[in-house]
Scaffold this active site. Structure first.
Site, PDB file in Angstrom:
ATOM      1  N   HIS A  25      36.414 -27.563 -41.264  1.00 33.49           N
ATOM      2  CA  HIS A  25      35.094 -26.929 -41.334  1.00 33.49           C
ATOM      3  C   HIS A  25      34.092 -27.874 -42.008  1.00 33.49           C
ATOM      4  O   HIS A  25      33.012 -28.140 -41.460  1.00 33.49           O
ATOM      5  CB  HIS A  25      35.204 -25.613 -42.118  1.00 33.49           C
ATOM      6  CG  HIS A  25      33.909 -24.899 -42.259  1.00 33.49           C
ATOM      7  ND1 HIS A  25      33.513 -23.904 -41.398  1.00 33.49           N
ATOM      8  CD2 HIS A  25      32.906 -25.046 -43.157  1.00 33.49           C
ATOM      9  CE1 HIS A  25      32.319 -23.474 -41.767  1.00 33.49           C
ATOM     10  NE2 HIS A  25      31.930 -24.149 -42.826  1.00 33.49           N
ATOM     11  N   GLU A  26      34.459 -28.389 -43.169  1.00 30.59           N
ATOM     12  CA  GLU A  26      33.546 -29.279 -43.900  1.00 30.59           C
ATOM     13  C   GLU A  26      33.339 -30.598 -43.164  1.00 30.59           C
ATOM     14  O   GLU A  26      32.238 -31.145 -43.132  1.00 30.59           O
ATOM     15  CB  GLU A  26      34.058 -29.525 -45.323  1.00 30.59           C
ATOM     16  CG  GLU A  26      34.134 -28.277 -46.183  1.00 30.59           C
ATOM     17  CD  GLU A  26      32.822 -27.517 -46.292  1.00 30.59           C
ATOM     18  OE1 GLU A  26      31.741 -28.120 -46.180  1.00 30.59           O
ATOM     19  OE2 GLU A  26      32.882 -26.294 -46.500  1.00 30.59           O
ATOM     20  N   HIS A  29      30.653 -30.172 -40.497  1.00 29.73           N
ATOM     21  CA  HIS A  29      29.282 -30.331 -41.000  1.00 29.73           C
ATOM     22  C   HIS A  29      28.907 -31.805 -41.078  1.00 29.73           C
ATOM     23  O   HIS A  29      27.842 -32.222 -40.605  1.00 29.73           O
ATOM     24  CB  HIS A  29      29.144 -29.743 -42.411  1.00 29.73           C
ATOM     25  CG  HIS A  29      29.212 -28.261 -42.486  1.00 29.73           C
ATOM     26  ND1 HIS A  29      28.387 -27.428 -41.762  1.00 29.73           N
ATOM     27  CD2 HIS A  29      29.999 -27.453 -43.241  1.00 29.73           C
ATOM     28  CE1 HIS A  29      28.676 -26.179 -42.063  1.00 29.73           C
ATOM     29  NE2 HIS A  29      29.654 -26.162 -42.946  1.00 29.73           N
ATOM     30  N   ASP A 101      26.970 -20.188 -44.340  1.00 27.71           N
ATOM     31  CA  ASP A 101      26.307 -21.004 -43.317  1.00 27.71           C
ATOM     32  C   ASP A 101      25.423 -20.135 -42.428  1.00 27.71           C
ATOM     33  O   ASP A 101      24.302 -20.510 -42.098  1.00 27.71           O
ATOM     34  CB  ASP A 101      27.336 -21.725 -42.440  1.00 27.71           C
ATOM     35  CG  ASP A 101      28.165 -22.740 -43.211  1.00 27.71           C
ATOM     36  OD1 ASP A 101      27.707 -23.199 -44.273  1.00 27.71           O
ATOM     37  OD2 ASP A 101      29.261 -23.067 -42.740  1.00 27.71           O
TER      38      ASP A 101
END
Length: 118
Positions: A25-26, A29, A101
């Protein structure tokens, strides 16, 4: 790290599967932000749970601007969605970890609507 993200929460033990999900997930980004013209450069990405509800975070080096164009806001929205997209592409599912988010995206989309009405 402690100043920006807060103290490490040692009580927040993640399973290996959750750690992998947070990592992708990170990374999503950061990866999406890397390819966007108007995104802030990535300074650091971590999956160490700190502070509030975040299980990890991507830290950016913000540009010294106070007014954003529509294109800049769209790039920021894409970068915020990068984490959800990474989860979907890698695991075929999206988790609840992206609630913050979605709130940020909602606020940015609202600012685009206000901008277009002026």
């Amino acid at each position: 790290d402690r100043v920006i993200g807060g103290l490490e929460r040692k009580s927040k033990v993640l399973s290996p599967r959750e750690k992998k999900t947070v990592a992708y997930h990170e990374a999503g980004h950061a990866l999406v932000g890397w390819f966007l013209e108007h995104a802030d450069p990535v300074l650091k990405v971590t999956i160490v749970p700190r502070g509030g509800a975040a299980l990890g975070y991507a830290q950016y080096l913000p540009q010294d601007i106070h007014l954003y164009t529509e294109e800049q806001i769209f790039d920021r929205i894409c970068m915020a969605l990068g984490g959800r997209v990474a989860e979907l592409v890698k695991f075929g599912r999206i988790t609840t970890g992206a609630a913050d988010d979605l709130q940020k995206i909602t606020d940015m989309a609202y600012s685009i609507i206000v901008l277009s009405l002026i």
